[in-house]
Design a protein around this motif. Structure first.
Motif, PDB file in Angstrom:
ATOM      1  N   ARG A   1     -86.892  15.924  18.762  1.00 18.38           N
ATOM      2  CA  ARG A   1     -86.204  14.673  18.475  1.00 18.38           C
ATOM      3  C   ARG A   1     -86.525  13.624  19.536  1.00 18.38           C
ATOM      4  N   GLU A   2     -86.481  14.061  20.813  1.00 22.83           N
ATOM      5  CA  GLU A   2     -86.766  13.107  21.894  1.00 22.83           C
ATOM      6  C   GLU A   2     -88.189  12.572  21.794  1.00 22.83           C
ATOM      7  N   THR A   3     -89.113  13.470  21.458  1.00 27.20           N
ATOM      8  CA  THR A   3     -90.507  13.045  21.346  1.00 27.20           C
ATOM      9  C   THR A   3     -90.688  12.096  20.176  1.00 27.20           C
ATOM     10  N   ALA A   4     -90.110  12.466  19.025  1.00 27.29           N
ATOM     11  CA  ALA A   4     -90.251  11.631  17.836  1.00 27.29           C
ATOM     12  C   ALA A   4     -89.652  10.255  18.080  1.00 27.29           C
ATOM     13  N   GLN A   5     -88.520  10.244  18.776  1.00 27.19           N
ATOM     14  CA  GLN A   5     -87.841   8.978  19.051  1.00 27.19           C
ATOM     15  C   GLN A   5     -88.718   8.080  19.936  1.00 27.19           C
ATOM     16  N   ALA A   6     -89.233   8.668  21.024  1.00 30.40           N
ATOM     17  CA  ALA A   6     -90.077   7.887  21.937  1.00 30.40           C
ATOM     18  C   ALA A   6     -91.323   7.401  21.212  1.00 30.40           C
ATOM     19  N   PHE A   7     -91.906   8.276  20.398  1.00 31.07           N
ATOM     20  CA  PHE A   7     -93.122   7.924  19.675  1.00 31.07           C
ATOM     21  C   PHE A   7     -92.847   6.800  18.683  1.00 31.07           C
ATOM     22  N   ALA A   8     -91.756   6.937  17.937  1.00 32.48           N
ATOM     23  CA  ALA A   8     -91.436   5.943  16.913  1.00 32.48           C
ATOM     24  C   ALA A   8     -91.184   4.583  17.547  1.00 32.48           C
ATOM     25  N   ILE A   9     -90.360   4.554  18.612  1.00 36.73           N
ATOM     26  CA  ILE A   9     -90.064   3.258  19.239  1.00 36.73           C
ATOM     27  C   ILE A   9     -91.336   2.675  19.857  1.00 36.73           C
TER      28      ILE A   9
ATOM     29  N   THR B   1     -95.046   3.984  28.012  1.00 37.22           N
ATOM     30  CA  THR B   1     -96.363   4.636  28.075  1.00 37.22           C
ATOM     31  C   THR B   1     -96.993   4.697  26.686  1.00 37.22           C
ATOM     32  N   THR B   2     -96.196   5.137  25.697  1.00 37.48           N
ATOM     33  CA  THR B   2     -96.707   5.239  24.328  1.00 37.48           C
ATOM     34  C   THR B   2     -97.197   3.886  23.822  1.00 37.48           C
ATOM     35  N   ALA B   3     -96.362   2.861  24.019  1.00 42.37           N
ATOM     36  CA  ALA B   3     -96.730   1.534  23.541  1.00 42.37           C
ATOM     37  C   ALA B   3     -97.994   1.045  24.240  1.00 42.37           C
ATOM     38  N   LEU B   4     -98.101   1.289  25.543  1.00 39.03           N
ATOM     39  CA  LEU B   4     -99.278   0.856  26.301  1.00 39.03           C
ATOM     40  C   LEU B   4    -100.548   1.536  25.794  1.00 39.03           C
TER      41      LEU B   4
ATOM     42  N   ILE C   1    -102.932   7.565  17.049  1.00 40.07           N
ATOM     43  CA  ILE C   1    -103.538   8.741  17.680  1.00 40.07           C
ATOM     44  C   ILE C   1    -103.421   8.614  19.197  1.00 40.07           C
ATOM     45  N   ARG C   2    -103.712   7.398  19.708  1.00 35.00           N
ATOM     46  CA  ARG C   2    -103.572   7.180  21.146  1.00 35.00           C
ATOM     47  C   ARG C   2    -102.113   7.311  21.578  1.00 35.00           C
ATOM     48  N   GLY C   3    -101.203   6.839  20.713  1.00 34.75           N
ATOM     49  CA  GLY C   3     -99.784   6.919  21.021  1.00 34.75           C
ATOM     50  C   GLY C   3     -99.312   8.358  21.161  1.00 34.75           C
ATOM     51  N   VAL C   4     -99.812   9.241  20.280  1.00 33.64           N
ATOM     52  CA  VAL C   4     -99.456  10.666  20.380  1.00 33.64           C
ATOM     53  C   VAL C   4     -99.885  11.192  21.750  1.00 33.64           C
TER      54      VAL C   4
ATOM     55  N   ALA D   1    -100.594  20.129  14.880  1.00 34.78           N
ATOM     56  CA  ALA D   1    -100.485  19.965  13.427  1.00 34.78           C
ATOM     57  C   ALA D   1     -99.849  18.621  13.097  1.00 34.78           C
ATOM     58  N   LEU D   2     -98.788  18.260  13.834  1.00 32.07           N
ATOM     59  CA  LEU D   2     -98.115  16.990  13.553  1.00 32.07           C
ATOM     60  C   LEU D   2     -99.051  15.810  13.782  1.00 32.07           C
ATOM     61  N   SER D   3     -99.775  15.845  14.915  1.00 31.30           N
ATOM     62  CA  SER D   3    -100.652  14.705  15.199  1.00 31.30           C
ATOM     63  C   SER D   3    -101.771  14.618  14.173  1.00 31.30           C
ATOM     64  N   PHE D   4    -102.246  15.781  13.730  1.00 35.02           N
ATOM     65  CA  PHE D   4    -103.300  15.778  12.720  1.00 35.02           C
ATOM     66  C   PHE D   4    -102.780  15.197  11.408  1.00 35.02           C
ATOM     67  N   LEU D   5    -101.553  15.589  11.040  1.00 32.57           N
ATOM     68  CA  LEU D   5    -100.974  15.074   9.787  1.00 32.57           C
ATOM     69  C   LEU D   5    -100.771  13.562   9.854  1.00 32.57           C
ATOM     70  N   ILE D   6    -100.282  13.084  10.989  1.00 29.52           N
ATOM     71  CA  ILE D   6    -100.083  11.635  11.128  1.00 29.52           C
ATOM     72  C   ILE D   6    -101.418  10.915  10.959  1.00 29.52           C
ATOM     73  N   ALA D   7    -102.460  11.438  11.640  1.00 31.54           N
ATOM     74  CA  ALA D   7    -103.775  10.788  11.574  1.00 31.54           C
ATOM     75  C   ALA D   7    -104.325  10.821  10.152  1.00 31.54           C
TER      76      ALA D   7
END
Lengths: 256, 251, 255
Positions: free
Chosen positions: B57-65, B124-127, B184-187, B227-233
């Motif tokens: 959840r924490e990862t998904a939240q940071a990634f989404a924002i 970091t993700t946004a950058l 992909i870079r964000g992941v 698997a998640l990053s591959f699915l997103i891509a």
């Protein structure tokens, strides 16, 4: 010289246009009679497309003026419609939306504009392709869409920028024949840019020959004898053949 | 690849690799590669645990924002750069620098500036994601077929119409391409951020598993992440292919 | 005058704007951990003068150079084979496609468990970061050799060897080189990540140490220096690429 007095739909008066240091058009004046097709013919770089875009209001002239039905041009207007060399269709829109786009921008209601579009889609022979997308159509069919779009806004003047140069030779011939029919039936004024001598002579009521750097009108030729003949016999008409030869002789020296 | 005239699906060799992995794991060649079946069993066990779900959840939240802000900032900036030469010339050198710079080096700064928490990871993700989105959007806007713009003008389109009916759609393939690479870079950014800050999300889990040599747990988490990053891509690539023909009329 | 030097002047303006903003933000200050631009520049100079920076970079660049060289050799080799053989393509491409999208940084704790905290681990980190992009671009470049060129080779009776060496390789080399450049870029990320995560050595050590004693100007100086170094080096590679492959078709490389 031609003595028939016809009203001019478009009049270009002493137009100058420079691109930086390059003189594109110098003191160019030219009349376009109403209800007729005038070709702008010349070697590449002679400014024929520049002139057409100035008339369309897409480019400003440095000085001089362009009158459409007596009113000076200050920008694009509903009295003129443009047909593009590369069709300029929106790849994300279906045929019917592309054709109706001019009306959509004028705020015409959807059902109304689609009825108009439908009519012109039929007129250019694309019935059945209303919901196709440009990438599903051949080059010739795409230009038919472009033509239908220009016709559907019901402008008095049609500006055509080498409209058939991106389609294959056979389609091109068909287009040229269809264009003759259109000039006869639609009662519009056509301005037609081309670099093909045969095409210009074949379709035009008057051919304006432009010479380059800076661009000027060197000659105006009015084919006469074969204009009312059957489309199939034009290319065998002696006058047609003579004109083509004559124009080639005067343009030859400008070909690199 | 065809076998007996049958076209093998694209990623099907992964099954073969999985079997090889299982085999290497079963003969206990090295302790750090447990059998794949054991890893899946572990995944089944920890999949529902609060610790795992919290990390996810924490990862998904940071990634989404992070990625959302990258799009919200990146697309308008890219459009501005594509339309305005002065802005373009002022910003482009910096966009290019940050595009190729090893942004990992900035994470320590973000940690001291924004604390050891969600905020630093989001930034970091946004950058990581934003620069390629800016650059691709800019390229998309600059590549719009000139005659399409002239067409809109010649039919009297207002600036608003031109923007919503032409510019946005014409640049969409590039924008989506930028968003895909940006994601992909964000992941990578979100994971690098968590690794270096290492008290939030999967960073904390990795720390826990590594210090206790819990190989199966470690691999289970890794497989989920990959698997998640591959699915997103793949999803974004599919979306991009759907609008590919928008760019068809470019010269 | 302005028109001719417009590009240079605007670049200077742009730099001035950003550094000026940094300076002002540092003077307010926006945070106790945000030194001014001038302080950071001074710290950078101090690190250069006492030689710290120099020894640090020798340390940092070692895993980077070794890792990039290994990735280049293996990556181009695997990429060529993948591009030429359908069976091999089917077998290995999916691995690199997954690696390309996966956050491989997560493997670092595992690598440390297996290879310890020495040079090997760091080289490994650089390799796993740099390799996928090199392999995929090489394979893609080989696969996309214009069919007309290969047909031409066949029509003039070229052997398979001739066609690979004289047509496919030269035609693919611009993209292979561009892939290498992206590999170096990813390698930089790997090298820094390794120093920050595994053991603080080299520039990573300057960053970690100055942070622990709250010497923020030195920390910023070290971070800026590695970013500047990476950007300059990649820029150099890009120029070299433009010079080497002048006039060849420009195709987008995938990141």
């Amino acid at each position: 010289m031609d003595t028939t007095i016809t009203e001019n739909a478009v009049a270009v008066r002493n137009v100058y246009k420079n691109y930086g240091d390059v003189e594109a058009l110098r003191d160019l004046s030219l009349d376009f009679p109403k209800g007729q097709l005038t070709s702008l013919l010349g070697p590449s770089g002679c400014g024929k497309t520049t002139l057409l875009k100035i008339i369309a209001g897409l480019l400003p002239a440095d000085s001089g003026e362009v009158l459409v039905n007596g009113k000076p041009v200050t920008g694009p207007g509903p009295d003129r419609a443009f047909v593009f060399q590369d069709f300029a269709l929106m790849p994300w829109a279906s045929t019917i939306r592309n054709v109706a786009f001019g009306l959509e921008l004028r705020g015409v209601a959807k059902s109304e504009r689609e009825a108009v579009a439908e009519k012109y889609i039929a007129a250019v022979g694309l019935t059945g392709f209303e919901n196709s997308y440009p990438h599903e159509l051949s080059g010739g069919m795409r230009q038919r869409v472009g033509l239908a779009r220009a016709l559907s806004v019901n402008a008095e003047v049609l500006l055509m920028d080498e409209p058939f140069s991106a389609v294959d030779e056979q389609t091109r011939r068909k287009f040229q024949e269809d264009l003759l029919g259109l000039v006869q039936n639609e009662n519009k004024t056509f301005l037609f840019v081309t670099h093909s001598i045969e095409e210009a002579v074949y379709v035009s009521n008057q051919v304006a020959i432009l010479l380059p750097r800076p661009s000027r009108v060197s000659e105006i030729i009015r084919p006469r004898g074969f204009r009312n003949k059957d489309v199939d016999s034009i290319r065998r008409d002696p006058e047609y053949l003579d004109l083509v030869d004559k124009i080639w002789a005067s343009l030859k020296s400008y070909v690199e | 690849m065809k076998i007996f005239g049958y076209q093998l699906p694209n990623m099907s060799s992964l099954i073969l690799w999985g079997l090889l992995w299982e085999f290497v794991g079963q003969i206990e060649l090295t302790f750090f590669l447990p059998p794949l079946s054991a890893i899946f069993a572990t995944l089944w066990e920890i999949g529902g645990t609060p610790a795992f779900l919290k990390a996810l959840r924490e990862t998904a939240q940071a990634f989404a924002i992070g990625t959302t802000s990258a799009i919200v900032i990146g697309v308008p900036v890219g459009i501005l750069m594509g339309k305005n030469r002065l802005i373009d010339e002022l910003l482009l050198p910096w966009v290019n620098i940050f595009l190729s710079a090893p942004l990992t080096a900035l994470v320590p700064v973000l940690m001291v500036l924004f604390g050891f928490g969600l905020k630093a990871i989001v930034i970091t993700t946004a950058l990581f994601a934003v620069w390629i989105i800016v650059l691709n959007t800019r390229a998309g806007v600059m590549q719009i077929n000139r005659s399409l713009i002239e067409m809109a003008r010649s039919f009297g389109a207002s600036p608003f119409d031109a923007f919503t009916k032409i510019y946005f759609w014409a640049a969409l393939p590039e924008i989506l391409g930028g968003v895909r690479i940006g994601f992909i870079r964000g992941v990578k950014g979100v994971i690098i951020g968590q690794l270096l800050i290492s008290i939030v999300g999967f960073g904390a889990l990795f720390e826990l598993y590594a210090s206790n040599f819990l190989m199966k747990h470690f691999w289970a988490v890794l497989l989920v992440l990959f698997a998640l990053s591959f699915l997103i891509a793949e999803f974004l690539a599919w979306l991009e292919r759907k609008v590919e023909y928008y760019a068809a009329s470019r010269n | 005058m302005f028109a001719r030097h417009r590009a240079v002047i605007l670049k200077l303006c742009s730099a001035l704007l950003v550094f000026g903003a940094w300076e002002i933000a540092g003077r307010i200050p926006v945070s106790f951990a945000f030194p001014t631009f001038i302080e950071s520049l001074a710290a950078f100079w101090a690190l250069i003068v006492d030689g710290t920076m120099f020894t640090a970079y020798v340390e940092t660049l070692r895993p980077l150079v070794v890792g990039v060289l290994i990735s280049a050799f293996l990556g181009i080799g695997i990429g060529l084979w993948t591009g030429l053989s359908r069976a091999f393509d089917w077998l290995v491409s999916p691995i690199f496609v997954v690696m390309q999208t996966a956050p491989l940084a997560a493997l670092i704790p595992l690598l440390v468990m297996v290879y310890g905290i020495g040079l090997t681990s760091k080289v490994f980190v650089v390799c796993i970061m740099a390799m996928p992009v090199i392999v995929l671009n090489t394979a893609g470049a080989v696969r996309n050799t214009p069919a007309a060129l290969i047909e031409m080779g066949n029509a003039f009776l070229g052997t398979r060897r001739d066609i690979i060496l004289k047509i496919i390789l030269p035609s693919a080399s611009p993209i292979i080189f561009a892939g290498l450049r992206l590999g170096v870029s990813a390698g930089f990320i790997g090298a820094i990540l390794a120093e920050l995560k595994i053991t603080p050595t080299g520039v990573g050590d300057i960053i970690s140490y100055s942070r622990s004693i709250a010497d923020y100007p030195s920390m910023y100086a070290a971070i800026a220096s590695i970013i500047v170094l990476a950007v300059l080096f990649l820029n150099l590679l890009e120029r070299l690429e433009g010079f080497l492959f002048m006039g060849t078709r420009k195709t987008l490389v995938s990141d």
